[in-house]
Design a protein around this motif. Structure first.
Motif, PDB file in Angstrom:
ATOM      1  N   SER A 187       0.826  -1.199   0.000  1.00 34.21           N
ATOM      2  CA  SER A 187       0.000   0.000   0.000  1.00 34.21           C
ATOM      3  C   SER A 187       0.865   1.256   0.000  1.00 34.21           C
ATOM      4  N   ILE A 188       1.915   1.242   0.809  1.00 32.23           N
ATOM      5  CA  ILE A 188       2.835   2.378   0.843  1.00 32.23           C
ATOM      6  C   ILE A 188       3.510   2.527  -0.512  1.00 32.23           C
ATOM      7  N   ARG A 189       3.882   1.423  -1.103  1.00 31.33           N
ATOM      8  CA  ARG A 189       4.516   1.465  -2.424  1.00 31.33           C
ATOM      9  C   ARG A 189       3.596   2.131  -3.443  1.00 31.33           C
ATOM     10  N   GLN A 190       2.302   1.762  -3.445  1.00 35.94           N
ATOM     11  CA  GLN A 190       1.385   2.337  -4.432  1.00 35.94           C
ATOM     12  C   GLN A 190       1.274   3.844  -4.261  1.00 35.94           C
ATOM     13  N   ILE A 191       1.157   4.315  -3.020  1.00 34.25           N
ATOM     14  CA  ILE A 191       1.042   5.755  -2.788  1.00 34.25           C
ATOM     15  C   ILE A 191       2.307   6.471  -3.215  1.00 34.25           C
ATOM     16  N   VAL A 192       3.461   5.909  -2.861  1.00 36.17           N
ATOM     17  CA  VAL A 192       4.736   6.538  -3.208  1.00 36.17           C
ATOM     18  C   VAL A 192       4.946   6.540  -4.720  1.00 36.17           C
TER      19      VAL A 192
ATOM     20  N   SER B  90       6.635  -0.793  12.422  1.00 33.28           N
ATOM     21  CA  SER B  90       7.111  -2.142  12.111  1.00 33.28           C
ATOM     22  C   SER B  90       8.403  -2.097  11.302  1.00 33.28           C
ATOM     23  N   LEU B  91       9.440  -2.663  11.855  1.00 38.16           N
ATOM     24  CA  LEU B  91      10.707  -2.744  11.125  1.00 38.16           C
ATOM     25  C   LEU B  91      10.554  -3.614   9.884  1.00 38.16           C
ATOM     26  N   ASP B  92       9.801  -4.708   9.986  1.00 34.55           N
ATOM     27  CA  ASP B  92       9.629  -5.608   8.846  1.00 34.55           C
ATOM     28  C   ASP B  92       8.973  -4.888   7.666  1.00 34.55           C
ATOM     29  N   VAL B  93       7.967  -4.062   7.943  1.00 37.90           N
ATOM     30  CA  VAL B  93       7.303  -3.313   6.864  1.00 37.90           C
ATOM     31  C   VAL B  93       8.292  -2.367   6.200  1.00 37.90           C
ATOM     32  N   LEU B  94       9.079  -1.660   6.992  1.00 37.99           N
ATOM     33  CA  LEU B  94      10.050  -0.723   6.430  1.00 37.99           C
ATOM     34  C   LEU B  94      11.123  -1.448   5.620  1.00 37.99           C
ATOM     35  N   LYS B  95      11.533  -2.610   6.069  1.00 29.54           N
ATOM     36  CA  LYS B  95      12.528  -3.387   5.312  1.00 29.54           C
ATOM     37  C   LYS B  95      11.953  -3.812   3.959  1.00 29.54           C
TER      38      LYS B  95
ATOM     39  N   LEU C 199      11.500   4.548  11.530  1.00 33.58           N
ATOM     40  CA  LEU C 199      10.964   3.625  12.521  1.00 33.58           C
ATOM     41  C   LEU C 199      10.629   4.440  13.766  1.00 33.58           C
ATOM     42  N   SER C 200       9.360   4.414  14.182  1.00 34.30           N
ATOM     43  CA  SER C 200       8.939   5.185  15.362  1.00 34.30           C
ATOM     44  C   SER C 200       9.375   4.434  16.619  1.00 34.30           C
ATOM     45  N   ASP C 201      10.186   5.065  17.462  1.00 31.61           N
ATOM     46  CA  ASP C 201      10.759   4.346  18.594  1.00 31.61           C
ATOM     47  C   ASP C 201       9.868   4.355  19.835  1.00 31.61           C
TER      48      ASP C 201
END
Length: 224
Positions: free
Chosen positions: A112-117, A139-144, A179-181
């Motif tokens: 979803s982030i990819r489509q918007i970007v 989520s680190l996995d999503v960002l990776k 990544l929000s800490d």
């Protein structure tokens, strides 16, 4: 996410600069969270003026809505998010954009982030302007996974922040992954994001600065 009250004020206080909301999208993890999200917003904003292109999802919403309150929320899908964002800018509309993924087509967060970007990389409100897109996620996995669509070129370091240039980009977009800490991030994930050339770590204080008018008034800086 847990935000400081000051961050709530920056987004929802209509005495503040409208660019804060005009340059921000809030992305839900799943369409089942929509009623809860709107109920939470209504607690902060008293009542909501809701517009939507999500007919099915809005049929059974249990929220207090009104056309008189200034707190405007626009519900949209992933595929329509960027188009609605540009229209919001053209109309000088201070609506808060709430993006609801379509579970029927199995959209993961990263897709979803990819489509918007990618939509942002093909169109801007002003020709030859630059889109500076910030993706903040817990989520680190999503960002990776998101790293896969920015190509293999190492990001540039600008004012201590790693920014990626999109390949085959028509409007010179940059994407910055945070990544929000403050969302129960494990120390090992924090350390990984600190060391990864494509990622950044964002504290609550830095998030407040990111959405402040001083930062987002730069042309077309978007926060997802």
């Amino acid at each position: 996410a847990s935000w400081f009250p000051q961050a709530y004020d920056a987004i929802f206080d209509y005495q503040n600069d409208m660019n804060v909301r005009q340059n921000t999208m809030i992305f839900l993890g799943h369409e089942s969270q929509l009623s809860w999200a709107l109920s939470s917003l209504s607690l902060m904003c008293c009542s909501l003026n809701i517009a939507s292109d999500l007919e099915e999802e809005c049929k059974h919403l249990d929220v207090n809505t009104t056309t008189n309150n200034k707190t405007k929320v626009l519900l949209t899908s992933t595929k329509n998010a960027w188009r609605n964002h540009l229209q919001r800018l053209r109309d000088d509309d201070p609506s808060l954009l709430l993006v609801v993924p379509d579970s029927s087509i199995d959209h993961s967060h990263s897709n979803s982030i990819r489509q918007i970007v990618m939509d942002a990389s093909r169109e801007n409100i002003t020709p030859n302007a630059t889109n500076n897109i910030c993706v903040v996620h817990s989520s680190l996995d999503v960002l990776k996974e998101c790293k896969s669509f920015v190509g293999d070129d190492v990001p540039v370091l600008s004012q201590g922040i790693r920014k990626s240039k999109l390949p085959n980009d028509d409007v010179s977009s940059t994407v910055t992954f945070f990544l929000s800490d403050w969302c129960n991030v494990h120390p090992s994930q924090y350390n990984y994001a600190e060391m990864d050339p494509w990622l950044n770590v964002l504290s609550e204080e830095e998030f407040l600065e990111l959405i402040s008018a001083k930062i987002v008034e730069a042309p077309y800086a978007e926060v997802l």
